[in-house]
Design a protein around this motif. Structure first.
Motif, PDB file in Angstrom:
ATOM      1  N   VAL A 225       2.635 -11.888  12.829  1.00  0.00           N
ATOM      2  CA  VAL A 225       3.647 -12.281  11.846  1.00  0.00           C
ATOM      3  C   VAL A 225       4.555 -11.098  11.536  1.00  0.00           C
ATOM      4  CG1 VAL A 225       4.040 -13.151   9.514  1.00  0.00           C
ATOM      5  CG2 VAL A 225       2.051 -13.944  10.813  1.00  0.00           C
ATOM      6  N   ALA A 226       5.850 -11.311  11.618  1.00  0.00           N
ATOM      7  CA  ALA A 226       6.816 -10.279  11.226  1.00  0.00           C
ATOM      8  C   ALA A 226       6.958 -10.340   9.707  1.00  0.00           C
ATOM      9  CB  ALA A 226       8.150 -10.501  11.923  1.00  0.00           C
ATOM     10  N   LEU A 227       6.068  -9.653   8.998  1.00  0.00           N
ATOM     11  CA  LEU A 227       5.981  -9.777   7.550  1.00  0.00           C
ATOM     12  C   LEU A 227       7.301  -9.491   6.853  1.00  0.00           C
ATOM     13  CD1 LEU A 227       2.561  -8.028   6.764  1.00  0.00           C
ATOM     14  CD2 LEU A 227       3.071 -10.467   6.655  1.00  0.00           C
ATOM     15  N   TRP A 228       7.921  -8.372   7.207  1.00  0.00           N
ATOM     16  CA  TRP A 228       9.116  -7.973   6.492  1.00  0.00           C
ATOM     17  C   TRP A 228      10.300  -8.893   6.802  1.00  0.00           C
ATOM     18  CZ3 TRP A 228      10.197  -6.011   2.195  1.00  0.00           C
ATOM     19  CH2 TRP A 228      11.483  -5.557   1.897  1.00  0.00           C
ATOM     20  N   ASP A 229      10.349  -9.452   7.997  1.00  0.00           N
ATOM     21  CA  ASP A 229      11.424 -10.408   8.300  1.00  0.00           C
ATOM     22  C   ASP A 229      11.403 -11.554   7.302  1.00  0.00           C
ATOM     23  OD1 ASP A 229      12.007  -8.815  10.434  1.00  0.00           O
ATOM     24  OD2 ASP A 229      11.666 -10.333  11.984  1.00  0.00           O
ATOM     25  N   ASP A 230      10.200 -12.090   7.054  1.00  0.00           N
ATOM     26  CA  ASP A 230      10.072 -13.216   6.134  1.00  0.00           C
ATOM     27  C   ASP A 230      10.394 -12.802   4.702  1.00  0.00           C
ATOM     28  OD1 ASP A 230       9.313 -14.802   8.242  1.00  0.00           O
ATOM     29  OD2 ASP A 230       7.156 -14.675   7.819  1.00  0.00           O
ATOM     30  N   VAL A 231       9.815 -11.659   4.273  1.00  0.00           N
ATOM     31  CA  VAL A 231      10.027 -11.205   2.903  1.00  0.00           C
ATOM     32  C   VAL A 231      11.494 -10.854   2.676  1.00  0.00           C
ATOM     33  CG1 VAL A 231       9.495  -9.386   1.239  1.00  0.00           C
ATOM     34  CG2 VAL A 231       7.655 -10.385   2.621  1.00  0.00           C
ATOM     35  N   GLU A 232      12.083 -10.154   3.625  1.00  0.00           N
ATOM     36  CA  GLU A 232      13.480  -9.750   3.496  1.00  0.00           C
ATOM     37  C   GLU A 232      14.398 -10.969   3.388  1.00  0.00           C
ATOM     38  OE1 GLU A 232      15.650  -6.121   5.602  1.00  0.00           O
ATOM     39  OE2 GLU A 232      15.478  -7.858   6.922  1.00  0.00           O
TER      40      GLU A 232
ATOM     41  N   LEU B  26       3.227  -2.757   4.103  1.00  0.00           N
ATOM     42  CA  LEU B  26       2.737  -4.092   3.783  1.00  0.00           C
ATOM     43  C   LEU B  26       1.676  -4.420   4.823  1.00  0.00           C
ATOM     44  CD1 LEU B  26       5.641  -6.599   2.951  1.00  0.00           C
ATOM     45  CD2 LEU B  26       3.717  -5.989   1.487  1.00  0.00           C
ATOM     46  N   PHE B  27       0.475  -4.718   4.385  1.00  0.00           N
ATOM     47  CA  PHE B  27      -0.593  -5.120   5.292  1.00  0.00           C
ATOM     48  C   PHE B  27      -1.038  -6.534   4.946  1.00  0.00           C
ATOM     49  CE2 PHE B  27      -1.352  -0.463   5.589  1.00  0.00           C
ATOM     50  CZ  PHE B  27      -1.319  -0.336   6.975  1.00  0.00           C
TER      51      PHE B  27
ATOM     52  N   VAL C 269       0.847  -1.197   0.000  1.00  0.00           N
ATOM     53  CA  VAL C 269       0.000   0.000   0.000  1.00  0.00           C
ATOM     54  C   VAL C 269       0.879   1.242   0.000  1.00  0.00           C
ATOM     55  CG1 VAL C 269      -1.814   1.269   1.206  1.00  0.00           C
ATOM     56  CG2 VAL C 269      -1.793  -1.243   1.257  1.00  0.00           C
ATOM     57  N   ARG C 270       0.571   2.168  -0.903  1.00  0.00           N
ATOM     58  CA  ARG C 270       1.289   3.437  -0.973  1.00  0.00           C
ATOM     59  C   ARG C 270       0.341   4.580  -0.662  1.00  0.00           C
ATOM     60  NH1 ARG C 270       6.134   2.868  -3.539  1.00  0.00           N
ATOM     61  NH2 ARG C 270       6.465   0.945  -4.739  1.00  0.00           N
ATOM     62  N   ALA C 271       0.853   5.583  -0.029  1.00  0.00           N
ATOM     63  CA  ALA C 271       0.062   6.772   0.275  1.00  0.00           C
ATOM     64  C   ALA C 271       1.018   7.942   0.461  1.00  0.00           C
ATOM     65  CB  ALA C 271      -0.784   6.548   1.534  1.00  0.00           C
ATOM     66  N   ARG C 272       0.453   9.129   0.625  1.00  0.00           N
ATOM     67  CA  ARG C 272       1.251  10.321   0.908  1.00  0.00           C
ATOM     68  C   ARG C 272       0.566  11.143   1.984  1.00  0.00           C
ATOM     69  NH1 ARG C 272       5.569  11.469  -2.111  1.00  0.00           N
ATOM     70  NH2 ARG C 272       5.857  10.339  -4.100  1.00  0.00           N
ATOM     71  N   THR C 273       1.385  11.773   2.801  1.00  0.00           N
ATOM     72  CA  THR C 273       0.845  12.667   3.818  1.00  0.00           C
ATOM     73  C   THR C 273       0.418  13.963   3.152  1.00  0.00           C
ATOM     74  OG1 THR C 273       2.988  13.707   4.285  1.00  0.00           O
ATOM     75  CG2 THR C 273       2.451  11.671   5.491  1.00  0.00           C
TER      76      THR C 273
END
Length: 404
Positions: free
Chosen positions: A337-344, A311-312, A298-302
């Motif tokens: 789940v540590a999403l980025w740990d797995d993906v990285e 990542l959701f 997901v991308r967004a801007r302030t």
């Protein structure tokens, strides 16, 4: 009715030039099937972030034919119901049915390696154009096509009849196949699926081929070509990139609302080892989906214009938030789940293997799991939806929670 034989020959010549069209029999099909018949009542063309309706009745005939034989994908439905004849001005909306770019359609059906007499099951009729090409090549009685949307199916059936093909058109959930006409020699899916349903494997003859685009993100899907074995499994490889609309029953519900609130409570924060921008590239995107099925980028801007990246994984109630700082990126993670740990870990292993292309990926399909791997070593794993590496081989295994 305008004779479009010249435009059909011109389209065929273009597809030959692009390398998508290689055999005389399929060239004959492209030259025979009028694409404009499969675009009624009209199409939506992108214009300034919206969709401009264009219809045959409301257009200059020459301009309409030019549109019909565009080499691009032509959107034919928005938001699951809206067609071009229902509006007069550009509108916002999400494409839900289209006439796929001819180069992709033709290259896929050529990859099926059909032979005379083969029975083909198509998942995702759409406009009916690809079904018409197969009817021309194989005969109308050898093609069965399934479409989940009743209105789309009705329009496709009418277009096929107008083109002279009284083939088997079925309204229903294509993920279940169509057992009444089974077994099939070939199965082709023109929609995006998270994995190859085992119903398709069961309905395909041993030695038969299934061709489907697997994944859930628009940019990062793999065109899988597998051969069915005598034991009810299937195996093959990813033969290239492809992108289609998701199967309706698997369509992702976009993560919206207050993103900062969703990522408010993190369990950890650290500097990343691999840039999250790597997920913009096709193969890393594909690997991310294998490692974290169900996750959405997901991308967004302030309001100040600062980039936000997340990542959701709604199903596992987990998130990873990426924060750009002077040293690169930091990641905040929360949930079970540590999403980025797995993906990285997957991306690091992929880089360590020399960053192979998506066509290096092989897969094995059973009624209980999908296994993907890069490299030749056979590796066993007991956990689900993750990668495991040894030597030059990387391997992902996905346990199936539903088996249509």
């Amino acid at each position: 009715m305008t004779d479009t034989a010249h435009e059909r020959r011109k389209l065929a010549a273009l597809l030959v030039q692009e390398g998508a069209l290689k055999t005389p029999t399929w060239r004959a099909a492209v030259e025979a099937v009028p694409r404009e018949l499969f675009l009624n009542p009209g199409v939506f063309l992108p214009e300034g972030g919206r969709w401009r309706p264009v219809t045959a009745l409301g257009s200059d005939p020459a301009k309409w034919i030019q549109t019909a034989y565009s080499p691009d994908t032509l959107t034919t439905q928005l938001d699951g119901h809206l067609t071009a004849d229902q509006v007069n001005e550009p509108v916002a909306g999400l494409p839900t049915s289209s006439s796929t770019m001819p180069a992709l359609v033709v290259s896929m059906i050529e990859s099926l390696d059909v032979e005379d007499g083969h029975q083909v099951l198509e998942i995702g009729t759409g406009t009916g154009y690809s079904a018409a090409l197969m009817c021309h090549r194989l005969g109308e009685d050898n093609v069965t096509t399934v479409e989940v949307d009743p209105e789309v199916a009705e329009r496709a059936d009418a277009a096929l009849e107008a083109a002279g093909y009284s083939t088997w058109t079925v309204t229903g959930d294509g993920l279940l196949g169509h057992p009444r006409r089974a077994p099939y020699d070939r199965v082709i899916a023109t929609c995006l699926v998270r994995r190859i349903p085992h119903a398709w494997v069961r309905q395909t003859k041993p030695g038969g081929i299934i061709l489907a685009t697997v994944g859930s993100w628009a940019n990062g899907c793999g065109l899988a070509k597998v051969t069915v074995n005598e034991d009810g499994t299937a195996e093959g490889r990813i033969i290239g990139k492809a992108s289609f609309m998701q199967a309706r029953s698997q369509a992702t519900v976009p993560v919206d609302g207050d993103l900062s609130a969703r990522a408010a409570y993190a369990d950890s924060e650290r500097q990343v080892k691999v840039s999250p921008l790597l997920m913009d590239e096709w193969m890393p995107s594909f690997l991310t989906q294998l490692t974290a099925p169900g996750a959405q980028l997901v991308r967004a801007r302030t309001s100040e214009g600062k980039q936000l990246l997340y990542l959701f994984d709604p199903e596992r109630e987990s998130f990873a938030e990426f924060i750009e700082d002077g040293e690169g990126w930091r990641v905040r993670q929360g949930g079970p789940v540590a999403l980025w740990d797995d993906v990285e870990e997957s991306l690091t292993a992929w880089q360590g293997a020399g960053s192979p292309d998506i066509t290096s990926v092989r897969l094995h399909v059973t009624d209980r799991c999908h296994t993907y791997w890069i490299g030749g070593q056979q590796i066993t794993t007991r956990t689900s939806s993750h990668w495991i590496g040894e030597g030059s081989a990387l391997r992902w295994q996905h346990r199936l929670t539903d088996r249509p």
